[in-house]
Design a protein around this motif. Structure first.
Motif, PDB file in Angstrom:
ATOM      1  N   GLN A 108     -34.544 -18.862  87.647  1.00  0.00           N
ATOM      2  CA  GLN A 108     -35.857 -18.755  87.894  1.00  0.00           C
ATOM      3  C   GLN A 108     -35.544 -17.219  87.320  1.00  0.00           C
ATOM      4  O   GLN A 108     -36.593 -16.917  86.020  1.00  0.00           O
ATOM      5  CB  GLN A 108     -36.624 -19.071  89.280  1.00  0.00           C
ATOM      6  N   ASP A 109     -34.928 -15.839  88.004  1.00  0.00           N
ATOM      7  CA  ASP A 109     -34.693 -14.974  87.720  1.00  0.00           C
ATOM      8  C   ASP A 109     -34.793 -14.640  86.216  1.00  0.00           C
ATOM      9  O   ASP A 109     -34.996 -13.426  85.693  1.00  0.00           O
ATOM     10  CB  ASP A 109     -33.604 -14.535  88.773  1.00  0.00           C
ATOM     11  N   ALA A 110     -34.155 -15.538  85.695  1.00  0.00           N
ATOM     12  CA  ALA A 110     -33.203 -15.698  84.188  1.00  0.00           C
ATOM     13  C   ALA A 110     -34.648 -15.838  83.228  1.00  0.00           C
ATOM     14  O   ALA A 110     -34.279 -15.975  81.674  1.00  0.00           O
ATOM     15  CB  ALA A 110     -32.081 -15.919  83.916  1.00  0.00           C
ATOM     16  N   ASN A 111     -35.727 -15.982  83.989  1.00  0.00           N
ATOM     17  CA  ASN A 111     -36.705 -16.849  83.493  1.00  0.00           C
ATOM     18  C   ASN A 111     -36.724 -18.092  82.104  1.00  0.00           C
ATOM     19  O   ASN A 111     -36.817 -18.718  81.381  1.00  0.00           O
ATOM     20  CB  ASN A 111     -37.665 -16.199  82.197  1.00  0.00           C
ATOM     21  N   VAL A 112     -35.852 -19.206  82.862  1.00  0.00           N
ATOM     22  CA  VAL A 112     -35.942 -20.593  82.227  1.00  0.00           C
ATOM     23  C   VAL A 112     -36.522 -20.966  82.328  1.00  0.00           C
ATOM     24  O   VAL A 112     -37.230 -20.746  83.726  1.00  0.00           O
ATOM     25  CB  VAL A 112     -34.151 -21.216  83.123  1.00  0.00           C
ATOM     26  N   ALA A 113     -36.983 -21.628  81.633  1.00  0.00           N
ATOM     27  CA  ALA A 113     -38.185 -22.744  81.156  1.00  0.00           C
ATOM     28  C   ALA A 113     -38.321 -23.590  83.300  1.00  0.00           C
ATOM     29  O   ALA A 113     -37.241 -24.343  83.140  1.00  0.00           O
ATOM     30  CB  ALA A 113     -38.488 -23.456  79.970  1.00  0.00           C
ATOM     31  N   THR A 114     -39.655 -23.583  83.330  1.00  0.00           N
ATOM     32  CA  THR A 114     -39.487 -24.580  84.421  1.00  0.00           C
ATOM     33  C   THR A 114     -38.746 -26.183  84.395  1.00  0.00           C
ATOM     34  O   THR A 114     -38.771 -26.482  84.835  1.00  0.00           O
ATOM     35  CB  THR A 114     -41.046 -24.468  84.726  1.00  0.00           C
ATOM     36  N   LYS A 115     -39.641 -26.527  82.612  1.00  0.00           N
ATOM     37  CA  LYS A 115     -38.934 -27.945  82.431  1.00  0.00           C
ATOM     38  C   LYS A 115     -37.317 -28.011  82.196  1.00  0.00           C
ATOM     39  O   LYS A 115     -36.470 -28.903  82.395  1.00  0.00           O
ATOM     40  CB  LYS A 115     -39.200 -28.306  81.242  1.00  0.00           C
ATOM     41  N   CYS A 116     -36.627 -26.706  82.656  1.00  0.00           N
ATOM     42  CA  CYS A 116     -35.021 -26.843  81.938  1.00  0.00           C
ATOM     43  C   CYS A 116     -34.773 -26.315  83.564  1.00  0.00           C
ATOM     44  O   CYS A 116     -33.184 -26.592  83.823  1.00  0.00           O
ATOM     45  CB  CYS A 116     -34.593 -25.948  81.086  1.00  0.00           C
ATOM     46  N   LEU A 117     -35.186 -26.483  84.582  1.00  0.00           N
ATOM     47  CA  LEU A 117     -34.864 -26.765  85.930  1.00  0.00           C
ATOM     48  C   LEU A 117     -34.083 -27.558  86.251  1.00  0.00           C
ATOM     49  O   LEU A 117     -33.364 -27.311  87.346  1.00  0.00           O
ATOM     50  CB  LEU A 117     -35.583 -25.921  86.980  1.00  0.00           C
ATOM     51  N   GLY A 118     -34.209 -28.877  86.290  1.00  0.00           N
ATOM     52  CA  GLY A 118     -33.207 -29.195  86.460  1.00  0.00           C
ATOM     53  C   GLY A 118     -31.622 -29.378  86.606  1.00  0.00           C
ATOM     54  O   GLY A 118     -31.238 -30.053  86.940  1.00  0.00           O
ATOM     55  N   TYR A 119     -31.419 -28.611  85.192  1.00  0.00           N
ATOM     56  CA  TYR A 119     -30.412 -27.955  85.033  1.00  0.00           C
ATOM     57  C   TYR A 119     -29.259 -27.444  85.841  1.00  0.00           C
ATOM     58  O   TYR A 119     -28.173 -26.308  85.680  1.00  0.00           O
ATOM     59  CB  TYR A 119     -29.639 -27.984  83.349  1.00  0.00           C
ATOM     60  N   CYS A 120     -30.321 -26.561  87.292  1.00  0.00           N
ATOM     61  CA  CYS A 120     -29.943 -25.502  87.569  1.00  0.00           C
ATOM     62  C   CYS A 120     -29.610 -26.496  88.503  1.00  0.00           C
ATOM     63  O   CYS A 120     -29.544 -25.076  89.942  1.00  0.00           O
ATOM     64  CB  CYS A 120     -31.240 -24.510  87.959  1.00  0.00           C
ATOM     65  N   SER A 121     -28.802 -27.267  89.388  1.00  0.00           N
ATOM     66  CA  SER A 121     -28.286 -28.027  89.662  1.00  0.00           C
ATOM     67  C   SER A 121     -27.447 -29.022  89.999  1.00  0.00           C
ATOM     68  O   SER A 121     -27.308 -30.056  88.808  1.00  0.00           O
ATOM     69  CB  SER A 121     -29.633 -29.197  90.866  1.00  0.00           C
TER      70      SER A 121
END
Length: 540
Positions: A108-121
């Motif tokens: 989120q701090d890097a402005n990753v799109a909300t729809k792509c936050l599934g890749y952040c786990s």
């Protein structure tokens, strides 16, 4: 040496479904170690009721690793196992990730799109629940991978799991989009599980990197490197490692080392011609946050990295520093001298200026900006205030050179009797007006002398200069600006990507010389340099 036989079991959601089993680094190839085929097309697997079994004979330590068994249902169901082969027995256990590593905040701090936050786990990636196709998040994957690695070096683990070199970018927090040609010949998808498991393990075991490393060149042969302890984490560093690598050696510019007239120098032909490549690697205790590397080569460009290490591995460097050692025949460094400004405020008081706002804003040469209200309030003391600011000196020529309108040039002369509305436009030129005052006071450095470009290579040059004649002992740093002249299309595209629409790119340098890098080959550049002190800047 032979070891006992290993069996990995997984329950199938649908007994009639097909099963694919693979090591986390790729499909498990049929061999003499596998049981006789009981299922067509699955030479290593047996089906016992609702349980599928991968059975491996004559297990060796080389079979240690991660295994994935997947049921070909819709959606597919998979189970992860890690097989540990020991001297007298084998242990097959279901993989329990060491870390719940969720790096959503970093994304989120890097402005990753909300729809792509599934890749952040890590769990979402392993379970295939990211919720969106990789192609839709292509532009964010670089930040996702950087956050995932969390500045730890997972490459040694990836190598142990036989992840190929071409697929180890994720292990060091890097991502490069593959073109169709690469994808058609090689895919890293088969090694994703092993990579993720290494990262999950590394988050708990590997230390964070040190913070804010800084390099200060002390002289021709020494560099001081300092840093700050890393943030608290599950794993702490046991020591720090400083790695210093030579990148480029330079010939001294002729103007810069006149005292070397009797010495023979060879023109630099390549990045490290004329010197022996020697990488300096030093370990220091964890309670140390500064280190001086000595015995370096004069006028050589070094790349410096500082990492944290413990018994399990190391961090990645927070960033890479580059430093250029000085010439062996430089004059010694002197203390910076502070030059005092004329006491304009006392002059205004003596001449009868009594309003606090006028004394604070208008009669203060340190003030860089005034507004129309200041001009209105101070109008009754205009003659006294501008006379004191001018200091009995006519600054009109400087103001004209800097493009001030004629009505504002009158203020520069110090000969103004009253202020009315026509002078209000001058507030927009007050910075230039103040610059002319400082130049007239004689407190600014003069222009740098003998600017010279030498050691021209394909993408970098050595820029050198001599200190200003006036107030050289007050200079705190230099600022130089450069831009390409008539660049080719590719060079112009690179320039716009790096600096946007600005005309010149600016770079700070504490002293001469300085390496101007990342230039376009076969391109002419315009460069100018200014000297700065505590009061302002010289002319270019």
């Amino acid at each position: 040496m032979r070891y006992s036989r290993a069996s990995l079991r997984t329950s199938a959601a649908t007994p009639s479904s097909g099963v694919n089993c693979r090591t986390a680094r790729g499909p498990y190839s049929p061999s003499t170690k596998c049981c006789s085929p009981l299922i067509r097309g699955s030479p290593c697997y047996m089906m016992v009721g609702d349980v599928w079994v991968l059975s491996i004979r004559e297990v060796t330590k080389a079979d240690t690793g991660a295994y994935v068994c997947q049921v070909n249902s819709n959606p597919p169901v998979q189970t992860l196992f890690r097989l540990n082969v020991e001297s007298n027995k084998t242990v097959a256990e279901k993989v329990q990730l060491r870390s719940s590593h969720n790096y959503t905040q970093c994304c989120q701090d890097a402005n990753v799109a909300t729809k792509c936050l599934g890749y952040c786990s890590i769990h979402s990636l392993l379970e295939g629940t990211v919720g969106v196709k990789e192609e839709e998040c292509e532009e964010h994957l670089g930040d996702v991978v950087r956050c995932m690695a969390d500045q730890r070096n997972h490459v040694p683990c990836c190598k142990r799991e036989n992840v190929p070199d071409i697929c180890q970018e994720l292990c060091r927090g890097e991502y490069t989009a593959q073109d169709d040609f690469v994808k058609s010949h090689f895919s890293c998808a088969d090694h994703l599980q092993a990579t993720l498991m290494c990262i999950s393990e590394g988050i708990d075991l590997l230390p964070r990197p040190p913070l804010s490393p800084v390099a200060k060149v002390l002289n021709a042969r020494s560099i001081n490197i300092s840093w700050v302890h890393p943030q608290l984490a599950a794993a702490t560093p046991e020591y720090y490692v400083i790695t210093i690598t030579p990148l480029q050696t330079f010939d001294p510019p002729e103007d810069y080392t006149a005292s070397r007239a009797n010495k023979t120098t060879v023109a630099t032909k390549g990045p490290l011609d004329g010197i022996t490549i020697q990488r300096y690697v030093t370990k220091v205790p964890v309670n140390v946050t500064t280190f001086v590397q000595k015995m370096l080569t004069p006028l050589t460009w070094y790349e410096i990295e500082v990492t944290s290490e413990n018994r399990h591995g190391s961090s990645l460097p927070p960033y890479t520093i580059r430093a250029l050692t000085r010439s062996e025949f430089e004059p010694p460094e002197v203390d910076v001298k502070n030059i005092k400004l004329p006491d304009v405020m006392s002059c205004c008081v003596r001449k009868g200026v009594t309003h606090e706002r006028c004394l604070r804003n208008l009669c203060n040469p340190h003030n860089e900006k005034i507004g129309e209200p200041d001009m209105i309030v101070c109008a009754p003391w205009a003659q006294e205030a501008f006379s004191c600011l001018a200091g009995d000196y006519d600054h009109s020529d400087c103001c004209r050179e800097r493009g001030l309108p004629d009505v504002c040039v009158e203020l520069c002369s110090g000969q103004v009797s009253k202020i009315d509305y026509k002078y209000f436009r001058c507030v927009d030129y007050f910075t230039d007006y103040r610059g002319c005052l400082l130049k007239g006071y004689g407190v600014l450095p003069s222009v740098p002398e003998r600017v010279l470009v030498s050691n021209v290579f394909a993408s970098n040059v050595l820029l050198s200069w001599a200190p200003p004649i006036n107030n050289s002992d007050s200079v705190t740093f230099y600022h130089f600006y450069y831009r390409p002249i008539k660049p080719a299309r590719g060079c112009m595209t690179k320039w716009l990507q790096d600096v946007g629409d600005i005309t010149y790119k600016g770079v700070y340098a504490p002293r001469s010389p300085h390496v101007l890098e990342n230039l376009c080959p076969d391109t002419e550049y315009e460069v100018y340099i200014q000297a700065f002190n505590s009061h302002g800047t010289s002319d270019p």
